[in-house]
Design a protein around this motif. Sequence first.
Motif, PDB file in Angstrom:
ATOM      1  N   LEU A  33      -4.779  13.961  -6.519  1.00 15.93           N
ATOM      2  CA  LEU A  33      -5.461  12.768  -6.024  1.00 15.93           C
ATOM      3  C   LEU A  33      -5.088  11.559  -6.886  1.00 15.93           C
ATOM      4  CD1 LEU A  33      -9.048  12.604  -4.731  1.00 15.93           C
ATOM      5  CD2 LEU A  33      -8.258  10.915  -6.349  1.00 15.93           C
ATOM      6  N   ALA A  34      -5.100  11.747  -8.187  1.00 14.76           N
ATOM      7  CA  ALA A  34      -4.741  10.649  -9.101  1.00 14.76           C
ATOM      8  C   ALA A  34      -3.286  10.233  -8.901  1.00 14.76           C
ATOM      9  CB  ALA A  34      -4.989  11.070 -10.546  1.00 14.76           C
ATOM     10  N   ILE A  35      -2.404  11.199  -8.718  1.00 16.91           N
ATOM     11  CA  ILE A  35      -0.989  10.893  -8.476  1.00 16.91           C
ATOM     12  C   ILE A  35      -0.847  10.093  -7.183  1.00 16.91           C
ATOM     13  CG2 ILE A  35       1.257  11.893  -7.876  1.00 16.91           C
ATOM     14  CD1 ILE A  35       0.500  14.257  -9.771  1.00 16.91           C
ATOM     15  N   GLY A  36      -1.497  10.568  -6.125  1.00 22.95           N
ATOM     16  CA  GLY A  36      -1.411   9.889  -4.834  1.00 22.95           C
ATOM     17  C   GLY A  36      -1.943   8.477  -4.893  1.00 22.95           C
ATOM     18  N   GLN A  37      -3.076   8.298  -5.530  1.00 26.75           N
ATOM     19  CA  GLN A  37      -3.655   6.957  -5.642  1.00 26.75           C
ATOM     20  C   GLN A  37      -2.747   6.045  -6.466  1.00 26.75           C
ATOM     21  OE1 GLN A  37      -5.915   5.610  -3.943  1.00 26.75           O
ATOM     22  NE2 GLN A  37      -6.231   3.700  -5.048  1.00 26.75           N
ATOM     23  N   TYR A  38      -2.228   6.565  -7.562  1.00 29.01           N
ATOM     24  CA  TYR A  38      -1.322   5.772  -8.397  1.00 29.01           C
ATOM     25  C   TYR A  38      -0.112   5.323  -7.577  1.00 29.01           C
ATOM     26  CZ  TYR A  38       1.944   4.361 -11.987  1.00 29.01           C
ATOM     27  OH  TYR A  38       2.839   3.646 -12.730  1.00 29.01           O
ATOM     28  N   LEU A  39       0.487   6.262  -6.844  1.00 31.60           N
ATOM     29  CA  LEU A  39       1.670   5.915  -6.061  1.00 31.60           C
ATOM     30  C   LEU A  39       1.349   4.889  -4.979  1.00 31.60           C
ATOM     31  CD1 LEU A  39       3.358   9.418  -5.768  1.00 31.60           C
ATOM     32  CD2 LEU A  39       4.159   7.461  -7.112  1.00 31.60           C
ATOM     33  N   CYS A  40       0.208   5.025  -4.324  1.00 29.87           N
ATOM     34  CA  CYS A  40      -0.175   4.059  -3.293  1.00 29.87           C
ATOM     35  C   CYS A  40      -0.395   2.663  -3.878  1.00 29.87           C
ATOM     36  CB  CYS A  40      -1.431   4.522  -2.562  1.00 29.87           C
ATOM     37  SG  CYS A  40      -1.113   5.819  -1.360  1.00 29.87           S
ATOM     38  N   CYS A  41      -0.887   2.598  -5.093  1.00 34.44           N
ATOM     39  CA  CYS A  41      -1.167   1.305  -5.728  1.00 34.44           C
ATOM     40  C   CYS A  41       0.056   0.691  -6.396  1.00 34.44           C
ATOM     41  CB  CYS A  41      -2.277   1.458  -6.766  1.00 34.44           C
ATOM     42  SG  CYS A  41      -3.884   1.754  -6.043  1.00 34.44           S
ATOM     43  N   HIS A  42       1.129   1.456  -6.520  1.00 35.29           N
ATOM     44  CA  HIS A  42       2.321   0.974  -7.222  1.00 35.29           C
ATOM     45  C   HIS A  42       3.578   1.119  -6.369  1.00 35.29           C
ATOM     46  CE1 HIS A  42      -0.573   1.534 -10.505  1.00 35.29           C
ATOM     47  NE2 HIS A  42       0.060   0.505 -11.039  1.00 35.29           N
ATOM     48  N   GLU A  43       3.417   0.856  -5.064  1.00 32.43           N
ATOM     49  CA  GLU A  43       4.544   0.849  -4.125  1.00 32.43           C
ATOM     50  C   GLU A  43       5.322   2.154  -4.124  1.00 32.43           C
ATOM     51  OE1 GLU A  43       6.807  -2.732  -4.778  1.00 32.43           O
ATOM     52  OE2 GLU A  43       5.040  -3.980  -4.533  1.00 32.43           O
ATOM     53  N   GLY A  44       4.615   3.267  -4.250  1.00 36.03           N
ATOM     54  CA  GLY A  44       5.258   4.581  -4.274  1.00 36.03           C
ATOM     55  C   GLY A  44       5.010   5.399  -3.018  1.00 36.03           C
ATOM     56  N   GLU A  45       4.654   4.729  -1.920  1.00 32.81           N
ATOM     57  CA  GLU A  45       4.391   5.454  -0.687  1.00 32.81           C
ATOM     58  C   GLU A  45       5.589   6.275  -0.247  1.00 32.81           C
ATOM     59  OE1 GLU A  45       3.738   2.184  -1.080  1.00 32.81           O
ATOM     60  OE2 GLU A  45       1.620   1.896  -0.600  1.00 32.81           O
ATOM     61  N   HIS A  46       6.794   5.752  -0.482  1.00 32.42           N
ATOM     62  CA  HIS A  46       8.007   6.495  -0.116  1.00 32.42           C
ATOM     63  C   HIS A  46       8.092   7.814  -0.886  1.00 32.42           C
ATOM     64  CE1 HIS A  46       9.198   4.278  -3.711  1.00 32.42           C
ATOM     65  NE2 HIS A  46      10.131   5.185  -3.882  1.00 32.42           N
ATOM     66  N   MET A  47       7.537   7.850  -2.095  1.00 27.19           N
ATOM     67  CA  MET A  47       7.533   9.087  -2.882  1.00 27.19           C
ATOM     68  C   MET A  47       6.605  10.121  -2.245  1.00 27.19           C
ATOM     69  SD  MET A  47       9.475   8.614  -5.688  1.00 27.19           S
ATOM     70  CE  MET A  47       8.827   9.830  -6.796  1.00 27.19           C
ATOM     71  N   ILE A  48       5.441   9.670  -1.767  1.00 27.14           N
ATOM     72  CA  ILE A  48       4.520  10.594  -1.113  1.00 27.14           C
ATOM     73  C   ILE A  48       5.153  11.126   0.165  1.00 27.14           C
ATOM     74  CG2 ILE A  48       2.260  10.846  -0.012  1.00 27.14           C
ATOM     75  CD1 ILE A  48       1.210   8.723  -2.006  1.00 27.14           C
ATOM     76  N   LYS A  49       5.813  10.250   0.911  1.00 25.18           N
ATOM     77  CA  LYS A  49       6.511  10.676   2.125  1.00 25.18           C
ATOM     78  C   LYS A  49       7.541  11.753   1.779  1.00 25.18           C
ATOM     79  CE  LYS A  49       9.602   9.006   5.724  1.00 25.18           C
ATOM     80  NZ  LYS A  49      10.433   7.891   6.161  1.00 25.18           N
ATOM     81  N   LYS A  50       8.299  11.539   0.723  1.00 24.52           N
ATOM     82  CA  LYS A  50       9.307  12.518   0.311  1.00 24.52           C
ATOM     83  C   LYS A  50       8.664  13.843  -0.102  1.00 24.52           C
ATOM     84  CE  LYS A  50      13.203  13.289  -2.808  1.00 24.52           C
ATOM     85  NZ  LYS A  50      12.894  14.697  -2.851  1.00 24.52           N
ATOM     86  N   ILE A  51       7.539  13.776  -0.790  1.00 22.99           N
ATOM     87  CA  ILE A  51       6.825  14.987  -1.194  1.00 22.99           C
ATOM     88  C   ILE A  51       6.429  15.797   0.030  1.00 22.99           C
ATOM     89  CG2 ILE A  51       4.592  15.780  -2.090  1.00 22.99           C
ATOM     90  CD1 ILE A  51       4.896  13.602  -4.286  1.00 22.99           C
ATOM     91  N   ILE A  52       5.879  15.134   1.036  1.00 26.63           N
ATOM     92  CA  ILE A  52       5.446  15.835   2.245  1.00 26.63           C
ATOM     93  C   ILE A  52       6.647  16.427   2.976  1.00 26.63           C
ATOM     94  CG2 ILE A  52       4.234  15.639   4.453  1.00 26.63           C
ATOM     95  CD1 ILE A  52       2.593  13.321   3.142  1.00 26.63           C
ATOM     96  N   ILE A  53       7.730  15.682   3.056  1.00 26.10           N
ATOM     97  CA  ILE A  53       8.954  16.192   3.692  1.00 26.10           C
ATOM     98  C   ILE A  53       9.487  17.403   2.923  1.00 26.10           C
ATOM     99  CG2 ILE A  53      11.384  15.654   4.187  1.00 26.10           C
ATOM    100  CD1 ILE A  53      10.386  12.774   4.865  1.00 26.10           C
ATOM    101  N   ASP A  54       9.479  17.351   1.608  1.00 28.47           N
ATOM    102  CA  ASP A  54       9.897  18.500   0.805  1.00 28.47           C
ATOM    103  C   ASP A  54       9.030  19.723   1.095  1.00 28.47           C
ATOM    104  OD1 ASP A  54      11.877  16.987  -0.432  1.00 28.47           O
ATOM    105  OD2 ASP A  54      10.793  16.799  -2.342  1.00 28.47           O
ATOM    106  N   ASP A  55       7.723  19.498   1.222  1.00 25.53           N
ATOM    107  CA  ASP A  55       6.804  20.597   1.539  1.00 25.53           C
ATOM    108  C   ASP A  55       7.113  21.186   2.918  1.00 25.53           C
ATOM    109  OD1 ASP A  55       5.512  20.262  -0.891  1.00 25.53           O
ATOM    110  OD2 ASP A  55       3.746  19.283  -0.041  1.00 25.53           O
ATOM    111  N   ILE A  56       7.419  20.327   3.885  1.00 25.33           N
ATOM    112  CA  ILE A  56       7.787  20.797   5.229  1.00 25.33           C
ATOM    113  C   ILE A  56       9.031  21.662   5.150  1.00 25.33           C
ATOM    114  CG2 ILE A  56       8.658  20.087   7.508  1.00 25.33           C
ATOM    115  CD1 ILE A  56       6.855  17.543   7.177  1.00 25.33           C
TER     116      ILE A  56
END
Length: 91
Positions: A33-56
Motif C-alpha cells: 500500500l505504501a509503495i503504491g501510494q508513493y508511486l501514485c504521488c510521484h508520477e510512478g503510475e507507469h510502474m504500477i501498470k508494469k507490476i500488474i502486467i508482470d503479474d499477468i
Amino acid sequence: MLTYEECLAMCDVTQDEVSAIAEHEHVDPIIALAIGQYLCCHEGEHMIKKIIIDDINHAEKIGNIEHAEVLRKVLSHFIATHPEGATSDAA
C-alpha cells in the motif's frame, strides 16, 4: 494508530492493486500500500501498470488463467482511474 483499512481509504490505490503490488514485490499488504501510494504521488503510475502486467504474465506462465483474468480486470480499472499510467510503453 491507523488500521490498514483506514490507510487504504486515504490512498490512491485499491485493495486489488495493493494485492498485485504485494504479489509482485513479495511484501506484506501494508508495505505494498505504501509503495503504491508513493508511486501514485510521484508520477510512478507507469510502474504500477508494469507490476500488474508482470503479474499477468507470471500467472499465464504458470497456467493460472483465472488469476490472470482477475489481474486483467485490475489493470483495466487501474488504467481507467490513473490515465497518466496508460500512456507509458510498459505494455
